[in-house]
Motif scaffolding. Structure first.
Motif, PDB file in Angstrom:
ATOM      1  N   TYR A   1      -2.298   7.276   3.105  1.00 43.47           N
ATOM      2  CA  TYR A   1      -1.269   6.378   3.601  1.00 43.47           C
ATOM      3  C   TYR A   1      -1.403   6.094   5.090  1.00 43.47           C
ATOM      4  CZ  TYR A   1       1.299  10.476   5.477  1.00 43.47           C
ATOM      5  OH  TYR A   1       1.661  11.616   6.170  1.00 43.47           O
ATOM      6  N   ILE A   2      -0.930   4.908   5.465  1.00 41.63           N
ATOM      7  CA  ILE A   2      -0.931   4.466   6.863  1.00 41.63           C
ATOM      8  C   ILE A   2       0.486   4.008   7.202  1.00 41.63           C
ATOM      9  CG2 ILE A   2      -1.847   2.783   8.509  1.00 41.63           C
ATOM     10  CD1 ILE A   2      -4.388   2.612   6.765  1.00 41.63           C
ATOM     11  N   VAL A   3       1.071   4.620   8.213  1.00 45.68           N
ATOM     12  CA  VAL A   3       2.409   4.226   8.652  1.00 45.68           C
ATOM     13  C   VAL A   3       2.265   3.003   9.552  1.00 45.68           C
ATOM     14  CG1 VAL A   3       4.494   4.986   9.844  1.00 45.68           C
ATOM     15  CG2 VAL A   3       3.124   6.641   8.524  1.00 45.68           C
ATOM     16  N   ASP A   4       3.010   1.932   9.290  1.00 48.00           N
ATOM     17  CA  ASP A   4       2.789   0.655   9.998  1.00 48.00           C
ATOM     18  C   ASP A   4       4.095   0.013  10.433  1.00 48.00           C
ATOM     19  OD1 ASP A   4       1.207  -2.520   8.981  1.00 48.00           O
ATOM     20  OD2 ASP A   4       1.745  -1.700  10.959  1.00 48.00           O
ATOM     21  N   PRO A   5       4.798   0.634  11.410  1.00 43.46           N
ATOM     22  CA  PRO A   5       6.123   0.136  11.801  1.00 43.46           C
ATOM     23  C   PRO A   5       6.142  -1.325  12.236  1.00 43.46           C
ATOM     24  CG  PRO A   5       5.277   1.730  13.400  1.00 43.46           C
ATOM     25  CD  PRO A   5       4.358   1.776  12.206  1.00 43.46           C
ATOM     26  N   TYR A   6       5.048  -1.831  12.791  1.00 41.10           N
ATOM     27  CA  TYR A   6       5.032  -3.229  13.260  1.00 41.10           C
ATOM     28  C   TYR A   6       4.384  -4.157  12.230  1.00 41.10           C
ATOM     29  CZ  TYR A   6       6.699  -2.081  17.957  1.00 41.10           C
ATOM     30  OH  TYR A   6       7.468  -1.683  19.022  1.00 41.10           O
ATOM     31  N   GLU A   7       4.114  -3.638  11.026  1.00 37.45           N
ATOM     32  CA  GLU A   7       3.481  -4.433   9.955  1.00 37.45           C
ATOM     33  C   GLU A   7       2.218  -5.126  10.448  1.00 37.45           C
ATOM     34  OE1 GLU A   7       7.595  -6.110   9.022  1.00 37.45           O
ATOM     35  OE2 GLU A   7       6.638  -6.017   7.054  1.00 37.45           O
ATOM     36  N   THR A   8       1.459  -4.386  11.241  1.00 30.87           N
ATOM     37  CA  THR A   8       0.217  -4.928  11.826  1.00 30.87           C
ATOM     38  C   THR A   8      -0.806  -5.210  10.734  1.00 30.87           C
ATOM     39  OG1 THR A   8       0.730  -3.390  13.586  1.00 30.87           O
ATOM     40  CG2 THR A   8      -1.437  -4.435  13.657  1.00 30.87           C
ATOM     41  N   GLY A   9      -0.668  -4.456   9.629  1.00 28.77           N
ATOM     42  CA  GLY A   9      -1.628  -4.647   8.540  1.00 28.77           C
ATOM     43  C   GLY A   9      -1.264  -5.802   7.627  1.00 28.77           C
ATOM     44  N   TYR A  10      -0.108  -6.429   7.897  1.00 29.40           N
ATOM     45  CA  TYR A  10       0.353  -7.516   7.013  1.00 29.40           C
ATOM     46  C   TYR A  10       0.379  -8.859   7.749  1.00 29.40           C
ATOM     47  CZ  TYR A  10       3.231  -9.987   3.617  1.00 29.40           C
ATOM     48  OH  TYR A  10       3.700 -10.897   2.708  1.00 29.40           O
ATOM     49  N   TYR A  11       0.822  -8.814   9.004  1.00 33.91           N
ATOM     50  CA  TYR A  11       0.917 -10.057   9.784  1.00 33.91           C
ATOM     51  C   TYR A  11      -0.148 -10.091  10.880  1.00 33.91           C
ATOM     52  CZ  TYR A  11       5.743 -10.449   7.954  1.00 33.91           C
ATOM     53  OH  TYR A  11       6.842 -10.546   7.146  1.00 33.91           O
ATOM     54  N   ASP A  12      -0.661 -11.331  11.188  1.00 29.79           N
ATOM     55  CA  ASP A  12      -1.527 -11.448  12.370  1.00 29.79           C
ATOM     56  C   ASP A  12      -0.635 -11.470  13.606  1.00 29.79           C
ATOM     57  OD1 ASP A  12      -2.037 -15.066  11.959  1.00 29.79           O
ATOM     58  OD2 ASP A  12      -0.377 -13.913  12.795  1.00 29.79           O
ATOM     59  N   TYR A  13      -1.190 -11.554  14.768  1.00 29.38           N
ATOM     60  CA  TYR A  13      -0.347 -11.405  15.970  1.00 29.38           C
ATOM     61  C   TYR A  13       0.580 -12.608  16.147  1.00 29.38           C
ATOM     62  CZ  TYR A  13      -3.027 -14.620  18.948  1.00 29.38           C
ATOM     63  OH  TYR A  13      -3.605 -15.746  19.491  1.00 29.38           O
ATOM     64  N   ARG A  14       0.350 -13.664  15.348  1.00 30.53           N
ATOM     65  CA  ARG A  14       1.281 -14.813  15.352  1.00 30.53           C
ATOM     66  C   ARG A  14       2.319 -14.636  14.259  1.00 30.53           C
ATOM     67  NH1 ARG A  14       0.547 -16.090  19.956  1.00 30.53           N
ATOM     68  NH2 ARG A  14      -1.179 -17.371  20.727  1.00 30.53           N
TER      69      ARG A  14
ATOM     70  N   GLU B   1      12.279   4.310   8.326  1.00 26.66           N
ATOM     71  CA  GLU B   1      12.540   3.132   7.483  1.00 26.66           C
ATOM     72  C   GLU B   1      11.635   2.028   8.002  1.00 26.66           C
ATOM     73  OE1 GLU B   1      16.904   3.211   8.215  1.00 26.66           O
ATOM     74  OE2 GLU B   1      17.025   3.188   6.023  1.00 26.66           O
ATOM     75  N   GLY B   2      10.723   1.598   7.195  1.00 26.73           N
ATOM     76  CA  GLY B   2       9.768   0.581   7.625  1.00 26.73           C
ATOM     77  C   GLY B   2       8.655   0.494   6.611  1.00 26.73           C
ATOM     78  N   THR B   3       7.500   0.023   7.079  1.00 28.82           N
ATOM     79  CA  THR B   3       6.351  -0.176   6.188  1.00 28.82           C
ATOM     80  C   THR B   3       5.413   1.012   6.199  1.00 28.82           C
ATOM     81  OG1 THR B   3       6.290  -2.594   6.092  1.00 28.82           O
ATOM     82  CG2 THR B   3       4.178  -1.497   5.983  1.00 28.82           C
ATOM     83  N   VAL B   4       4.988   1.389   5.011  1.00 28.70           N
ATOM     84  CA  VAL B   4       3.891   2.356   4.841  1.00 28.70           C
ATOM     85  C   VAL B   4       2.928   1.760   3.816  1.00 28.70           C
ATOM     86  CG1 VAL B   4       3.232   4.656   4.026  1.00 28.70           C
ATOM     87  CG2 VAL B   4       5.318   4.384   5.383  1.00 28.70           C
ATOM     88  N   TRP B   5       1.627   1.812   4.143  1.00 35.31           N
ATOM     89  CA  TRP B   5       0.597   1.368   3.207  1.00 35.31           C
ATOM     90  C   TRP B   5       0.083   2.585   2.443  1.00 35.31           C
ATOM     91  CZ3 TRP B   5      -0.959  -3.779   2.862  1.00 35.31           C
ATOM     92  CH2 TRP B   5      -0.500  -4.637   3.875  1.00 35.31           C
ATOM     93  N   MET B   6      -0.107   2.429   1.147  1.00 36.40           N
ATOM     94  CA  MET B   6      -0.635   3.543   0.349  1.00 36.40           C
ATOM     95  C   MET B   6      -1.798   3.039  -0.502  1.00 36.40           C
ATOM     96  SD  MET B   6       3.107   5.035  -0.521  1.00 36.40           S
ATOM     97  CE  MET B   6       3.833   3.441  -0.144  1.00 36.40           C
ATOM     98  N   ARG B   7      -2.902   3.820  -0.572  1.00 38.95           N
ATOM     99  CA  ARG B   7      -4.085   3.377  -1.311  1.00 38.95           C
ATOM    100  C   ARG B   7      -4.548   4.444  -2.291  1.00 38.95           C
ATOM    101  NH1 ARG B   7      -9.900   4.235   1.001  1.00 38.95           N
ATOM    102  NH2 ARG B   7      -9.322   6.273   0.095  1.00 38.95           N
TER     103      ARG B   7
END
Ligand code: GCU
Length: 636
Positions: free
Chosen positions: A69-82, A136-142
């Motif tokens: 798993y990857i913890v991703d509070p800013y949803e960097t893995g989902y959104y580009d910087y725009r 509370e936020g986004t976590v990626w799981m693979r």
């Protein structure tokens, strides 16, 4: 890695749990858009929006286990910087779901699943990583898995539950998304599976939002993640997608239901067999793959808490065959009585959250679930309110087996965005997913559409719609909601237009705790103006296990115990009282309970403490139930 959670827990666990892992969506597009309410029966559920009925009865591969798993509070893995979603970009790549490895020493990849820690799935992240206790936020799981897809077979990737919003990718491609943390969803992956190694990536986000279900404020821990099984199911090209095999409404002599096929050969002969009851029916599906079932039955052993009889039922269609264990019972009200198989009953219940207090976190398997249900049975319960959201299918099947009637509920809890059509659609979707999944479970006797929702015009309209929705989906069970009381002087009453739409006068009341006390609660009396069975869905008091004082000392076991005794005296005066589910079987975690000594982020209204110790009131309630059981023996 032990956090403040588990230190206490591990000690108690060994003794309490036998965990045996057993190991399930519609992508979240709406089925109710632009469809008039009256034809929202199960029949009109478009199949791709519906999960396979009885997923555990299908050929399946279990994908549970350790997921990176990857913890991703800013949803960097989902959104580009725009802030544009990568999976909506032209190439559709760029997000963490690519699971990219650096090509060479010059290549930049700013994440790595391989290099990341793992979580036990099913399992919430809050109880497995101290850094994520309040996260509370986004976590990626693979998860990586091997598959060998066969010709002529179809494949579905099934999630039992993911809290709250899930985006799912297979081998870098988006399958879809789902909202709702407590109901199953699936994606068809036929033709998308590789022969050999496959990668499934889930983005789960449990952030709370006003317009969602539940909304921002609840009194339970917002456990995030993949909290129930992940399965890869294999079915023939034409398969049995769904079925309902239950007694007709109020008629113990007829099974009424349907079988729904999906696939290329929709029209074919199918058989429904219940060998132990010498029952077998042959019906033909129509061009839509549907066949109605109307099977006269002789004398059956009807399911009840005293005799939770389950029959082996098999449905066969062409090369597909599904076996299930189903109980048959009728449930109805007559005036103030609740009739189970035609007999008046008293529901000796308790409310339960989907949480293992010994290792705080969502229940992880049948072992945890059996522990809680056995605690309820040890109190001589014949009924449980599974609050405030759908619990797992395993829990319901265990209730079937152990003989506990179930109040099942959707998390329409407190103050929802009543006027937001998306919120209504979401609530109806979760309600439908619950009914679709559990419609063959004899233990489920009430569908609850909500808890403590404040009376107002927009709320009434919202809740009325939910009541109509669930009745259209299933007319064989009772419909309830946990209403609120109003006090006029010493009179406590329920004045709620929603009560007219329900089968029960069901409400929460906290006499002696949030209002009045052990000293003066007996000055109050209930006046419930409905010719319906009265069900107290909640009452209770906080008691820190092991903290003792006199009956007027808040937080002490003696206070809680006296309050229960007072409650019984008040409730026994209600002519239509037909059941109670005191709040709550065992202490549970809540972010709303910060008192450092008495609470420590636990709601202490349990009859059992966080370490599994029974408080005084546990025994007082059991004694009351033993008497109630005696009293109703005459009707058995
Ligand atoms: C409410 C609510 C529960 C809550 C309980 C309490 O009535 O329905 O979710 O935990 O009261 O305050 O303890």
């Amino acid at each position: 890695m032990l956090n403040r959670f588990s230190a206490v827990a591990v000690a108690a666990l060994a003794w309490h749990c036998l965990a045996f892992a057993q190991t399930a969506t519609p992508s979240h597009h709406q089925t109710f858009q632009n469809q008039p309410l009256q034809n929202q029966t199960l029949q009109n559920q478009t199949l791709q929006n519906q999960t396979l009925q009885n997923i555990y009865g299908r050929t399946h591969q279990n994908l549970d286990g350790r997921w990176h798993y990857i913890v991703d509070p800013y949803e960097t893995g989902y959104y580009d910087y725009r802030r544009k979603p990568y999976d909506e970009s032209e190439k559709g790549t760029g997000g963490y779901y690519d699971d990219r490895q650096p090509k060479d020493k010059g290549d930049i990849v700013e994440y790595s699943f391989d290099g990341s820690p793992t979580l036990a799935i099913p399992g919430d992240w809050n109880s497995q990583d101290a850094k994520l206790e309040f996260y509370e936020g986004t976590v990626w799981m693979r998860q990586k898995f091997t598959a060998a897809p066969k010709e002529g077979k179809r494949y579905f990737l099934y999630f039992g539950a993911v809290n709250y919003e899930a985006h799912v990718y297979l081998n870098g491609r988006k399958l879809g998304s789902h909202k709702g943390g407590f109901t199953p969803f699936q994606f068809e992956v036929t033709g998308k599976l590789a022969a050999g190694s496959n990668t499934v990536v889930v983005k789960a986000d449990n952030k709370r939002h006003q317009d969602e279900i539940p909304t921002v404020s609840t009194d339970w821990w917002n456990y995030g993640g993949i909290t129930r099984d992940v399965l890869l199911a294999e079915v023939p090209d034409t398969y049995i997608a769904d079925y309902k095999v239950q007694l007709a409404k109020g008629d113990a002599r007829r099974i009424e239901g349907y079988v729904q096929l999906d696939g290329s050969r929709k029209e074919q002969e199918i058989t429904v067999a219940i060998p132990e009851a010498n029952l077998s029916a042959r019906v033909r599906t129509d061009a839509n793959g549907r066949a109605a079932l109307r099977i006269p039955v002789g004398k059956l052993r009807y399911w009840s808490p005293e005799d939770p009889k389950l029959y082996g039922v098999t449905i066969a269609a062409g090369s597909d065959r599904v076996a299930d264990r189903i109980g048959f019972r009728t449930i109805e009200t007559r005036g103030k009585d609740i009739l189970l198989n035609g007999r008046s009953t008293f529901w000796r219940g308790v409310s339960i959250h989907d949480e293992n207090p010994l290792i705080p976190g969502r229940l992880r398997g049948a072992g945890d679930m059996r522990m809680l249900l056995q605690w309820a049975k040890d109190m001589n319960c014949n009924y449980v309110r599974l609050a405030h959201y759908p619990h797992s299918e395993e829990m319901i099947r265990l209730a079937d087996e152990m003989g506990l009637m179930v109040w099942a509920e959707v998390p329409v809890y407190w103050t929802i965005s009543w006027q937001n059509p998306d919120t209504l659609r979401n609530a109806r979707q979760q309600l439908t997913e619950l009914v679709v999944r559990d419609k063959n479970r004899a233990s489920v006797v009430v569908w609850s559409i909500g808890n403590e929702t404040p009376v107002s015009e927009p709320r009434n309209a919202f809740m009325f719609t939910l009541a109509d929705t669930v009745r259209a989906l299933d007319d064989t069970r009772l419909v309830g909601a946990a209403l609120e009381v109003h006090r006029n002087g010493k009179e406590v009453t329920v004045e709620d237009p929603l009560a007219e739409k329900l089968d029960l006068a069901s409400f929460n009341e906290y006499a002696g705790w949030y209002w009045a006390s052990n000293k003066d609660m007996l000055d109050f009396h209930f006046n419930i103006p409905y010719d319906k069975p009265v069900m107290i869905t909640e009452f209770g008091a906080d008691a820190l296990g092991g903290f003792h004082g006199d009956a007027d000392t808040r937080w002490s076991e003696e206070y809680q115990d006296q309050l229960y005794k007072n409650q019984f005296r008040m409730l026994e005066a209600i002519p239509g009282l037909r059941g109670i589910t005191p709040w709550v079987l065992v202490d549970f975690r809540s972010p709303r309970r910060p008192h450092p000594y008495f609470q420590d982020f636990w709601n202490r209204k349990g009859l059992i403490s966080q370490t599994g110790k029974r408080k005084q009131a546990f025994h007082t309630l059991k004694a009351y139930y033993d008497k109630k059981q005696q009293q109703y023996q005459q009707y058995q």
